[in-house]
Scaffold this motif. Structure first.
Motif, mmCIF file in Angstrom:
data_model
loop_
_atom_site.group_PDB
_atom_site.id
_atom_site.type_symbol
_atom_site.label_atom_id
_atom_site.label_comp_id
_atom_site.label_asym_id
_atom_site.label_seq_id
_atom_site.Cartn_x
_atom_site.Cartn_y
_atom_site.Cartn_z
ATOM 1 N N PHE A 79 25.664 -17.887 -0.076
ATOM 2 C CA PHE A 79 25.131 -18.624 0.755
ATOM 3 C C PHE A 79 25.872 -18.440 2.183
ATOM 4 O O PHE A 79 24.991 -18.783 3.058
ATOM 5 C CB PHE A 79 25.810 -20.436 0.096
ATOM 6 C CG PHE A 79 24.770 -20.618 -1.046
ATOM 7 C CD1 PHE A 79 23.824 -20.119 -1.322
ATOM 8 C CD2 PHE A 79 25.354 -21.483 -1.682
ATOM 9 C CE1 PHE A 79 23.188 -19.806 -3.025
ATOM 10 C CE2 PHE A 79 24.869 -21.560 -2.581
ATOM 11 C CZ PHE A 79 23.760 -21.612 -3.889
ATOM 12 N N SER A 80 27.417 -18.320 2.373
ATOM 13 C CA SER A 80 27.953 -17.830 3.643
ATOM 14 C C SER A 80 27.041 -16.671 4.151
ATOM 15 O O SER A 80 26.785 -16.512 5.254
ATOM 16 C CB SER A 80 29.442 -17.400 3.628
ATOM 17 O OG SER A 80 30.208 -16.431 2.217
ATOM 18 N N LEU A 81 26.697 -15.727 3.588
ATOM 19 C CA LEU A 81 26.078 -14.583 3.525
ATOM 20 C C LEU A 81 24.762 -14.827 4.365
ATOM 21 O O LEU A 81 23.591 -13.180 4.702
ATOM 22 C CB LEU A 81 26.035 -13.394 2.976
ATOM 23 C CG LEU A 81 28.027 -12.579 3.076
ATOM 24 C CD1 LEU A 81 28.125 -11.518 1.869
ATOM 25 C CD2 LEU A 81 27.602 -12.210 4.119
ATOM 26 N N GLY A 82 23.944 -15.528 3.273
ATOM 27 C CA GLY A 82 22.104 -16.174 4.286
ATOM 28 C C GLY A 82 22.065 -15.603 2.853
ATOM 29 O O GLY A 82 20.745 -15.110 2.410
ATOM 30 N N LEU A 83 22.026 -15.388 1.263
ATOM 31 C CA LEU A 83 21.737 -14.856 0.372
ATOM 32 C C LEU A 83 20.396 -15.991 -0.249
ATOM 33 O O LEU A 83 20.352 -17.391 0.351
ATOM 34 C CB LEU A 83 22.409 -14.893 -0.712
ATOM 35 C CG LEU A 83 22.519 -14.013 -2.400
ATOM 36 C CD1 LEU A 83 21.894 -12.562 -1.681
ATOM 37 C CD2 LEU A 83 23.551 -14.150 -3.323
ATOM 38 N N PRO A 84 19.102 -15.798 -0.727
ATOM 39 C CA PRO A 84 18.361 -16.606 -0.695
ATOM 40 C C PRO A 84 17.939 -16.620 -1.776
ATOM 41 O O PRO A 84 17.101 -16.865 -2.189
ATOM 42 C CB PRO A 84 16.683 -15.783 -0.210
ATOM 43 C CG PRO A 84 17.251 -14.588 -0.303
ATOM 44 C CD PRO A 84 18.466 -14.513 -0.175
#
Length: 163
Positions: A79-84
């Protein structure tokens, strides 16, 4: 007559040996005995374990909490790396990857689990870059960072001659 008596004695010995060998070959209990003893001991231990609720809670709670916590770490990194992906999809990816890698002999699963985790997250629709970064971040947080306090604790115990 001596020949007939000799033949009979030899025949009796052969029959006895044949019966002994046949008995050993047909006695399947002797081959299954260690497995049956192991199973009996294991079931006794399970019964003893389940008589104490605190031990049952520790065993089953720990077994359930481990993948949930690992999945939470992976989801947090993702989530912190923008994983969708959703939290449930990330935990599912971890469980699938861990199961698939069970056939690969690797110490601690380091390497094959990461590759399978990236593959599973990509199969669920995540981009390759964030999936790879998530797997690397997960390993850094769960394997490499805990080495420092562990090394310090070990050196303190060795210095105090506890170990």
């Amino acid at each position: 007559m001596a020949v007939a008596a000799f033949g009979t004695v030899g025949h009796d010995r052969s029959d006895q040996r044949l019966k002994t060998l046949r008995g050993r070959a047909l006695d399947t209990r002797s081959g299954c005995r260690p497995a049956v003893d192991f199973l009996r001991t294991a079931l006794t231990d399970v019964r003893i374990l389940h008589t104490r609720p605190s031990r049952v809670l520790a065993l089953w709670g720990g077994s359930a909490a481990t993948p949930v916590l690992q999945g939470s770490v992976i989801a947090s990194v993702g989530f912190s790396l923008g994983l969708p992906l959703s939290w449930a999809q990330v935990v599912f990816a971890l469980l699938i990857a861990s199961t698939a890698v069970g056939a690969v002999p690797a110490p601690g699963g380091i390497g094959p689990v990461d590759a399978a985790l990236v593959f599973t997250m990509v199969a669920l629709g995540a981009p390759m870059g964030p999936s790879t970064a998530t797997a690397i971040g997960y390993r850094v947080l769960t394997v490499w960072i805990p080495l420092l306090p562990g090394t310090l604790a070990l050196s303190a115990l060795v210095h105090r001659k506890v170990l």
